[in-house]
Design an enzyme around this catalytic site. Structure first.
Site, mmCIF file in Angstrom:
data_model
loop_
_atom_site.group_PDB
_atom_site.id
_atom_site.type_symbol
_atom_site.label_atom_id
_atom_site.label_comp_id
_atom_site.label_asym_id
_atom_site.label_seq_id
_atom_site.Cartn_x
_atom_site.Cartn_y
_atom_site.Cartn_z
ATOM 1 N N LYS A 102 -7.833 1.531 -3.190
ATOM 2 C CA LYS A 102 -7.503 1.113 -1.823
ATOM 3 C C LYS A 102 -7.675 2.278 -0.833
ATOM 4 O O LYS A 102 -8.274 2.111 0.227
ATOM 5 C CB LYS A 102 -6.060 0.600 -1.807
ATOM 6 C CG LYS A 102 -5.423 0.448 -0.457
ATOM 7 C CD LYS A 102 -5.621 -0.915 0.138
ATOM 8 C CE LYS A 102 -5.131 -0.945 1.584
ATOM 9 N NZ LYS A 102 -5.320 -2.210 2.226
ATOM 10 N N THR A 126 0.874 -1.176 0.000
ATOM 11 C CA THR A 126 0.000 0.000 0.000
ATOM 12 C C THR A 126 0.909 1.224 0.000
ATOM 13 O O THR A 126 1.665 1.423 0.961
ATOM 14 C CB THR A 126 -0.886 0.027 1.255
ATOM 15 O OG1 THR A 126 -1.668 -1.160 1.288
ATOM 16 C CG2 THR A 126 -1.815 1.239 1.223
ATOM 17 N N LYS A 134 -1.943 5.062 8.547
ATOM 18 C CA LYS A 134 -1.119 5.126 7.327
ATOM 19 C C LYS A 134 -2.011 5.364 6.101
ATOM 20 O O LYS A 134 -1.761 6.245 5.280
ATOM 21 C CB LYS A 134 -0.332 3.820 7.153
ATOM 22 C CG LYS A 134 0.392 3.724 5.824
ATOM 23 C CD LYS A 134 0.961 2.345 5.536
ATOM 24 C CE LYS A 134 1.488 2.303 4.101
ATOM 25 N NZ LYS A 134 2.070 1.021 3.742
HETATM 26 P P1 NAD Z 1 5.906 -5.715 7.334
HETATM 27 O O1 NAD Z 1 6.623 -4.563 7.919
HETATM 28 O O2 NAD Z 1 5.602 -6.902 8.190
HETATM 29 O O3 NAD Z 1 6.719 -6.268 6.049
HETATM 30 C C1 NAD Z 1 7.472 -5.473 5.175
HETATM 31 C C2 NAD Z 1 8.754 -6.229 4.874
HETATM 32 O O4 NAD Z 1 9.505 -5.510 3.902
HETATM 33 C C3 NAD Z 1 9.653 -6.389 6.112
HETATM 34 O O5 NAD Z 1 9.933 -7.762 6.348
HETATM 35 C C4 NAD Z 1 10.912 -5.600 5.747
HETATM 36 O O6 NAD Z 1 12.118 -6.153 6.291
HETATM 37 C C5 NAD Z 1 10.876 -5.675 4.228
HETATM 38 N N1 NAD Z 1 11.659 -4.627 3.588
HETATM 39 C C6 NAD Z 1 11.781 -3.314 3.922
HETATM 40 N N2 NAD Z 1 12.606 -2.688 3.074
HETATM 41 C C7 NAD Z 1 13.014 -3.621 2.175
HETATM 42 C C8 NAD Z 1 13.886 -3.575 1.045
HETATM 43 N N3 NAD Z 1 14.498 -2.446 0.673
HETATM 44 N N4 NAD Z 1 14.102 -4.730 0.364
HETATM 45 C C9 NAD Z 1 13.497 -5.893 0.736
HETATM 46 N N5 NAD Z 1 12.672 -5.988 1.802
HETATM 47 C C10 NAD Z 1 12.425 -4.861 2.505
HETATM 48 O O7 NAD Z 1 4.573 -5.135 6.694
HETATM 49 P P2 NAD Z 1 3.277 -5.955 6.222
HETATM 50 O O8 NAD Z 1 2.267 -5.953 7.326
HETATM 51 O O9 NAD Z 1 3.718 -7.223 5.596
HETATM 52 O O10 NAD Z 1 2.706 -4.959 5.117
HETATM 53 C C11 NAD Z 1 3.287 -4.864 3.809
HETATM 54 C C12 NAD Z 1 2.464 -3.908 2.983
HETATM 55 O O11 NAD Z 1 1.122 -4.395 2.921
HETATM 56 C C13 NAD Z 1 2.374 -2.486 3.548
HETATM 57 O O12 NAD Z 1 2.438 -1.584 2.489
HETATM 58 C C14 NAD Z 1 1.024 -2.471 4.248
HETATM 59 O O13 NAD Z 1 0.464 -1.180 4.317
HETATM 60 C C15 NAD Z 1 0.216 -3.380 3.351
HETATM 61 N N6 NAD Z 1 -0.921 -4.037 4.013
HETATM 62 C C16 NAD Z 1 -0.775 -4.619 5.235
HETATM 63 C C17 NAD Z 1 -1.877 -5.220 5.837
HETATM 64 C C18 NAD Z 1 -1.756 -5.877 7.188
HETATM 65 O O14 NAD Z 1 -2.798 -6.201 7.782
HETATM 66 N N7 NAD Z 1 -0.556 -6.109 7.715
HETATM 67 C C19 NAD Z 1 -3.116 -5.253 5.182
HETATM 68 C C20 NAD Z 1 -3.226 -4.702 3.911
HETATM 69 C C21 NAD Z 1 -2.109 -4.083 3.339
#
Ligand code: NAD
Length: 284
Positions: free
Chosen positions: A162, A87, A237
């Site tokens: 979204k 997102t 966010k």
């Molecule tokens: P998270 O923080 O658990 O995962 C993100 C991952 O990206 C981490 O493991 C981090 O180490 C990795 N990362 C960061 N920089 C990086 C890079 N340069 N190269 C490779 N890896 C890198 O977050 P999440 O909960 O998995 O969410 C991911 C996305 O999905 C976000 O944009 C969030 O807004 C969206 N989202 C999350 C949810 C939810 O319920 N968690 C629901 C819908 C959408």
């Protein structure tokens, strides 16, 4: 298909696991060193993106997405499809599409709804933006990771859908919390209000499916001490992204702006680490 998966966090890891379970060959990379069983591990994002039929990113924000895309687009095979499920702000999504197109790649912005539970169960909803060709190439993967994919339009349309959806959700949850808090002060039971609203004109997902009052309606985070679920920080966010987008196109979103203020205060205080429906306690 051969798939590169970059960003194996709370969402990315179970999504990658579902692709592996369906028989795809996945190579993963995460800066935190996270690995997923059954995936090959790449030493860099560019290595994960190299020689793949599809490359999926699931990253925290637009700034990181732009830096990762700057690194991986040159490594992509011509004609492969790059799918960003993070997102992010609409401008970053469009910038990622431009970088992909300049390198002869197909691309889709495809943020998801459904949370960590949906990622694990393979029941996410994908909101996609990009060309018809890019969407149809990505669609079989959406089918594995999700239960529905809507092609919303051109580049950036997925992110636009979204943030409009989640702005509405933030507003409707605050509305639901206000109504139940007011009912309590009026001496009306939460169960009675639920029975009326859930079958009346005030019905909405925030009441019918995700009621913020414990013991009322289907199971929701309210029944589990407001453990997320959908964390208040993530709602904040998405609300901030909606306001950034509204400002960029001079759209009037006064309720979205107020919801952003309320969640900002909530996350700075008692709401940190809690489900977004715990807003009811603040309003009470
Ligand atoms: P998270 O923080 O658990 O995962 C993100 C991952 O990206 C981490 O493991 C981090 O180490 C990795 N990362 C960061 N920089 C990086 C890079 N340069 N190269 C490779 N890896 C890198 O977050 P999440 O909960 O998995 O969410 C991911 C996305 O999905 C976000 O944009 C969030 O807004 C969206 N989202 C999350 C949810 C939810 O319920 N968690 C629901 C819908 C959408």
């Amino acid at each position: 298909m051969k798939i590169g998966f970059i960003g194996l966090g709370n969402m990315g890891a179970p999504m990658a696991a579902n692709l592996i379970k369906a028989g795809h060959e996945v190579t993963g990379f995460d800066v935190a060193g996270v690995t997923v069983e059954g995936a090959a591990n790449a030493g860099s994002a560019a290595e994960a993106a190299s020689g793949q039929d599809a490359v999926i990113t699931m990253l925290p924000n637009g700034e990181i997405l732009r830096s990762v895309y700057a690194e991986i687009v040159a490594a992509g095979s011509k004609g492969s499809v790059f799918i960003d499920c993070s997102t992010v702000d609409v401008d970053s999504a469009r910038a990622a599409h431009e970088l992909a197109a300049a390198n002869g790649l197909l691309s889709v912005d495809a943020p998801v709804s459904g949370g960590v539970g949906g990622a694990a169960a393979g029941t996410l909803t994908f909101m996609a933006g990009g060309s018809d060709e890019a969407f149809s190439r990505a669609a079989p993967l959406f089918e594995i990771m999700g239960q529905k994919a809507v092609h919303c339009g051109a580049a950036g349309a997925g992110q636009s859908a979204k943030i409009c959806n989640n702005m509405l959700l933030g507003i409707s949850m605050i509305g639901a919390c206000e109504a139940f808090a007011l009912a309590e002060k009026l001496g009306l039971s939460a169960q009675s209000l639920f029975d009326v609203v859930s079958t009346s004109s005030g019905s909405c997902w925030s009441v019918n499916t995700y009621c913020p009052v414990p013991g009322v309606g289907p199971q929701s985070p309210a029944d589990n001490g407001y453990k997320p679920g959908f964390a208040a920080e993530l709602m904040l966010k998405d609300l901030k992204l909606s306001q950034q987008a509204a400002e960029s196109v001079s759209a009037q979103t006064p309720m979205g702006a107020r919801a952003t203020e309320l969640y900002d205060g909530f996350v700075a205080g008692e709401g940190k680490g809690r489900d977004f429906s715990a807003m009811i306690e603040k309003l009470k």
